[in-house]
Motif scaffolding. Sequence first.
Motif, PDB file in Angstrom:
ATOM      1  N   GLN A  36     -76.101 -23.500  38.253  1.00  0.00           N
ATOM      2  CA  GLN A  36     -74.866 -22.832  38.691  1.00  0.00           C
ATOM      3  C   GLN A  36     -74.286 -23.458  39.957  1.00  0.00           C
ATOM      4  O   GLN A  36     -73.085 -23.683  40.046  1.00  0.00           O
ATOM      5  N   GLN A  39     -72.769 -26.900  39.180  1.00  0.00           N
ATOM      6  CA  GLN A  39     -71.475 -26.758  38.491  1.00  0.00           C
ATOM      7  C   GLN A  39     -70.391 -26.330  39.460  1.00  0.00           C
ATOM      8  O   GLN A  39     -69.250 -26.775  39.377  1.00  0.00           O
ATOM      9  N   HIS A  40     -70.778 -25.455  40.353  1.00  0.00           N
ATOM     10  CA  HIS A  40     -69.817 -24.951  41.324  1.00  0.00           C
ATOM     11  C   HIS A  40     -69.376 -26.088  42.259  1.00  0.00           C
ATOM     12  O   HIS A  40     -68.184 -26.293  42.504  1.00  0.00           O
ATOM     13  N   LYS A  70     -55.749 -28.076  52.279  1.00  0.00           N
ATOM     14  CA  LYS A  70     -56.437 -27.333  51.208  1.00  0.00           C
ATOM     15  C   LYS A  70     -57.371 -28.261  50.433  1.00  0.00           C
ATOM     16  O   LYS A  70     -58.527 -27.927  50.171  1.00  0.00           O
ATOM     17  N   GLU A  74     -61.544 -28.234  49.974  1.00  0.00           N
ATOM     18  CA  GLU A  74     -62.301 -28.273  48.712  1.00  0.00           C
ATOM     19  C   GLU A  74     -63.421 -29.314  48.786  1.00  0.00           C
ATOM     20  O   GLU A  74     -64.539 -29.060  48.327  1.00  0.00           O
ATOM     21  N   LYS A 105     -71.814 -29.483  33.887  1.00  0.00           N
ATOM     22  CA  LYS A 105     -70.421 -29.063  33.696  1.00  0.00           C
ATOM     23  C   LYS A 105     -69.692 -28.887  35.031  1.00  0.00           C
ATOM     24  O   LYS A 105     -70.301 -28.859  36.089  1.00  0.00           O
ATOM     25  N   TYR A 106     -68.398 -28.703  34.929  1.00  0.00           N
ATOM     26  CA  TYR A 106     -67.573 -28.226  36.040  1.00  0.00           C
ATOM     27  C   TYR A 106     -66.541 -27.300  35.411  1.00  0.00           C
ATOM     28  O   TYR A 106     -66.378 -27.285  34.184  1.00  0.00           O
ATOM     29  N   SER A 107     -65.839 -26.528  36.245  1.00  0.00           N
ATOM     30  CA  SER A 107     -64.982 -25.474  35.691  1.00  0.00           C
ATOM     31  C   SER A 107     -63.910 -26.013  34.740  1.00  0.00           C
ATOM     32  O   SER A 107     -63.217 -26.993  35.036  1.00  0.00           O
ATOM     33  N   VAL A 127     -55.608 -19.553  40.344  1.00  0.00           N
ATOM     34  CA  VAL A 127     -56.928 -20.205  40.283  1.00  0.00           C
ATOM     35  C   VAL A 127     -57.764 -19.813  41.501  1.00  0.00           C
ATOM     36  O   VAL A 127     -58.924 -19.420  41.361  1.00  0.00           O
ATOM     37  N   ASP A 128     -57.172 -19.873  42.683  1.00  0.00           N
ATOM     38  CA  ASP A 128     -57.935 -19.431  43.856  1.00  0.00           C
ATOM     39  C   ASP A 128     -58.138 -17.924  43.817  1.00  0.00           C
ATOM     40  O   ASP A 128     -59.165 -17.426  44.277  1.00  0.00           O
ATOM     41  N   GLN A 135     -66.224 -15.132  43.422  1.00  0.00           N
ATOM     42  CA  GLN A 135     -67.122 -15.636  44.466  1.00  0.00           C
ATOM     43  C   GLN A 135     -67.479 -14.618  45.536  1.00  0.00           C
ATOM     44  O   GLN A 135     -68.524 -14.760  46.180  1.00  0.00           O
ATOM     45  N   GLU A 157     -61.041 -19.718  50.801  1.00  0.00           N
ATOM     46  CA  GLU A 157     -60.341 -19.475  49.523  1.00  0.00           C
ATOM     47  C   GLU A 157     -59.255 -18.418  49.681  1.00  0.00           C
ATOM     48  O   GLU A 157     -58.223 -18.477  49.011  1.00  0.00           O
ATOM     49  N   PHE A 197     -63.660 -17.124  34.167  1.00  0.00           N
ATOM     50  CA  PHE A 197     -64.753 -16.155  34.319  1.00  0.00           C
ATOM     51  C   PHE A 197     -65.872 -16.349  33.308  1.00  0.00           C
ATOM     52  O   PHE A 197     -66.867 -15.632  33.337  1.00  0.00           O
ATOM     53  N   SER A 204     -72.326 -14.603  26.415  1.00  0.00           N
ATOM     54  CA  SER A 204     -72.757 -15.252  27.661  1.00  0.00           C
ATOM     55  C   SER A 204     -74.281 -15.274  27.751  1.00  0.00           C
ATOM     56  O   SER A 204     -74.905 -14.276  28.087  1.00  0.00           O
ATOM     57  N   ASN A 206     -76.345 -16.539  29.843  1.00  0.00           N
ATOM     58  CA  ASN A 206     -77.032 -16.502  31.142  1.00  0.00           C
ATOM     59  C   ASN A 206     -76.882 -15.203  31.921  1.00  0.00           C
ATOM     60  O   ASN A 206     -77.633 -14.958  32.866  1.00  0.00           O
TER      61      ASN A 206
HETATM   62  N1  FAQ Z   1     -65.922 -23.642  32.815  1.00  0.00           N
HETATM   63  O1  FAQ Z   1     -73.754 -17.781  30.198  1.00  0.00           O
HETATM   64  P1  FAQ Z   1     -72.502 -18.083  30.886  1.00  0.00           P
HETATM   65  C1  FAQ Z   1     -63.313 -23.388  42.411  1.00  0.00           C
HETATM   66  C2  FAQ Z   1     -70.493 -22.405  30.899  1.00  0.00           C
HETATM   67  S1  FAQ Z   1     -63.582 -22.072  41.366  1.00  0.00           S
HETATM   68  C3  FAQ Z   1     -66.942 -24.441  32.461  1.00  0.00           C
HETATM   69  O2  FAQ Z   1     -71.540 -16.973  31.090  1.00  0.00           O
HETATM   70  P2  FAQ Z   1     -72.999 -18.221  33.740  1.00  0.00           P
HETATM   71  C4  FAQ Z   1     -62.415 -23.177  43.601  1.00  0.00           C
HETATM   72  C5  FAQ Z   1     -71.699 -21.954  31.683  1.00  0.00           C
HETATM   73  O3  FAQ Z   1     -71.897 -22.781  32.798  1.00  0.00           O
HETATM   74  C6  FAQ Z   1     -64.446 -22.706  39.923  1.00  0.00           C
HETATM   75  N2  FAQ Z   1     -68.112 -23.978  31.990  1.00  0.00           N
HETATM   76  O4  FAQ Z   1     -72.834 -18.831  32.269  1.00  0.00           O
HETATM   77  C7  FAQ Z   1     -61.262 -24.086  43.589  1.00  0.00           C
HETATM   78  C8  FAQ Z   1     -72.773 -22.053  30.657  1.00  0.00           C
HETATM   79  O5  FAQ Z   1     -73.097 -23.420  30.406  1.00  0.00           O
HETATM   80  P3  FAQ Z   1     -74.539 -24.031  30.767  1.00  0.00           P
HETATM   81  C9  FAQ Z   1     -65.927 -22.850  40.112  1.00  0.00           C
HETATM   82  C10 FAQ Z   1     -68.253 -22.647  31.913  1.00  0.00           C
HETATM   83  O6  FAQ Z   1     -73.431 -19.317  34.615  1.00  0.00           O
HETATM   84  C11 FAQ Z   1     -59.992 -23.596  43.386  1.00  0.00           C
HETATM   85  C12 FAQ Z   1     -72.056 -21.573  29.404  1.00  0.00           C
HETATM   86  O7  FAQ Z   1     -70.679 -21.825  29.631  1.00  0.00           O
HETATM   87  N3  FAQ Z   1     -66.555 -21.590  40.345  1.00  0.00           N
HETATM   88  O8  FAQ Z   1     -63.847 -24.402  42.145  1.00  0.00           O
HETATM   89  C13 FAQ Z   1     -67.246 -21.763  32.291  1.00  0.00           C
HETATM   90  O9  FAQ Z   1     -73.808 -16.994  33.710  1.00  0.00           O
HETATM   91  C14 FAQ Z   1     -58.883 -24.438  43.361  1.00  0.00           C
HETATM   92  C15 FAQ Z   1     -72.306 -20.112  29.115  1.00  0.00           C
HETATM   93  O10 FAQ Z   1     -71.716 -19.249  30.122  1.00  0.00           O
HETATM   94  C16 FAQ Z   1     -67.866 -21.382  40.050  1.00  0.00           C
HETATM   95  O11 FAQ Z   1     -68.546 -22.254  39.554  1.00  0.00           O
HETATM   96  C17 FAQ Z   1     -66.046 -22.297  32.759  1.00  0.00           C
HETATM   97  N4  FAQ Z   1     -65.000 -21.529  33.117  1.00  0.00           N
HETATM   98  O12 FAQ Z   1     -71.504 -17.766  34.143  1.00  0.00           O
HETATM   99  C18 FAQ Z   1     -61.405 -25.467  43.800  1.00  0.00           C
HETATM  100  C19 FAQ Z   1     -68.431 -20.023  40.400  1.00  0.00           C
HETATM  101  N5  FAQ Z   1     -67.680 -20.497  32.092  1.00  0.00           N
HETATM  102  O13 FAQ Z   1     -74.637 -24.031  32.252  1.00  0.00           O
HETATM  103  C20 FAQ Z   1     -60.301 -26.327  43.761  1.00  0.00           C
HETATM  104  C21 FAQ Z   1     -69.923 -19.942  40.246  1.00  0.00           C
HETATM  105  C22 FAQ Z   1     -68.927 -20.593  31.579  1.00  0.00           C
HETATM  106  O14 FAQ Z   1     -75.539 -23.121  30.158  1.00  0.00           O
HETATM  107  C23 FAQ Z   1     -59.016 -25.806  43.540  1.00  0.00           C
HETATM  108  N6  FAQ Z   1     -70.321 -19.830  38.870  1.00  0.00           N
HETATM  109  N7  FAQ Z   1     -69.264 -21.889  31.477  1.00  0.00           N
HETATM  110  O15 FAQ Z   1     -74.512 -25.418  30.208  1.00  0.00           O
HETATM  111  C24 FAQ Z   1     -70.374 -18.656  38.165  1.00  0.00           C
HETATM  112  O16 FAQ Z   1     -70.029 -17.605  38.678  1.00  0.00           O
HETATM  113  C25 FAQ Z   1     -70.905 -18.689  36.768  1.00  0.00           C
HETATM  114  O17 FAQ Z   1     -71.631 -19.872  36.606  1.00  0.00           O
HETATM  115  C26 FAQ Z   1     -69.801 -18.578  35.650  1.00  0.00           C
HETATM  116  C27 FAQ Z   1     -70.468 -18.716  34.278  1.00  0.00           C
HETATM  117  C28 FAQ Z   1     -69.140 -17.209  35.762  1.00  0.00           C
HETATM  118  C29 FAQ Z   1     -68.751 -19.668  35.800  1.00  0.00           C
END
Ligand code: FAQ
Length: 311
Positions: A36, A39-40, A70, A74, A105-107, A127-128, A135, A157, A197, A204, A206
Amino acid sequence: SPAELEERFDATIAADQRIEPRDWMPEAYRKSLIRQIAQHAHSEIIGMQPEGNWLLRAPSLRRKAILLAKVQDEAGHGMYLYAAAETLGVDREELTEKLIDSRQKYSSIFNYPTLSWADIGVIGWLVDGAAICNQVPLCRCSYGPYARAMIRICKEESFHQRQGYESLLALANGTEAQREMVQESTNRWWWPSLMMFGPADGDSPNTRQSMEWGIKRHTNDELRQRFVDMTVPQAEALGVTLPDPDLRWNDERGAYDFGEPDWSEFKAVISGAGPANRQRLAHRRRAHENGAWVREAARAYADKQAARAEA
Ligand code: FAQ
């Protein structure tokens, strides 16, 4: 003994206290956190690209200075997050290799192109906005270094979200063409923002374990709902329509009902087939290769210092 260590870990989680890098932790907890946090971190770094695309075309010096700040924030967020991941026994070099080889991965959101200036405001707003919603609860994550990194990140953010909204307000109070640009951009970014999300709770894999460990505090659907409820009044204030015919207030639930995101699009984007996946990764790979000489020089310098210290 191993049983005692596990008991201590479970008791720490049950008491809602923090696990620190030197504490014993189950291997699966460590692995899931690395997954996590990496990826973040990757999301922050890749997330610089869509906005970076507008740095040379910002409409005024003021907007350009804000956008530059900004994008630099990041990069900083990426660095704190890689540092938090390193406390779990991996290194940044290894994580970067995994990102550019598509093994991590990444978002999904950063695989969409930024086609108009309004996209920069909409990224800040939606997005933010989604990032903050997701977050803020991570500031209470059971793993100390991640939770502490998130506190500072969330403060920044929320400034990002406000600058996006303020920039959209300026457009909304501008010409008809500017208002149309905001609407067109909102139409493109709304559904991908909801996908940030993650999959619906039933899909989901995880969430359950991550909630038991206190890594996640809410499910994906809970946070998605919170985001919709927070955003609808903001859209009204801006005078834009969110592109969802099923969006309406539900008095009984005290929340907005809304439509289902296109999960086949989400799956395609997270498996590499989004509109900008190839471009984003190619750019990141090139930047990493171009930085090889800096890493070599830093290594040579560190070796020289170490040799001197020994002599
Ligand atoms: N994109 O079982 P779950 C930012 C994957 S904000 C890609 O639900 P989990 C700020 C997931 O990893 C963005 N992949 O997983 C900014 C898993 O794959 P894996 C970053 C996704 O971990 C703003 C699979 O699908 N924020 O950067 C996505 O319990 C503007 C199954 O999913 C974070 O990373 C997705 N949308 O929940 C920067 C927050 N969704 O790993 C620049 C921290 C799911 O098994 C400009 N992360 N997957 O291969 C989290 O809160 C959680 O990891 C989730 C996913 C909620 C993202």
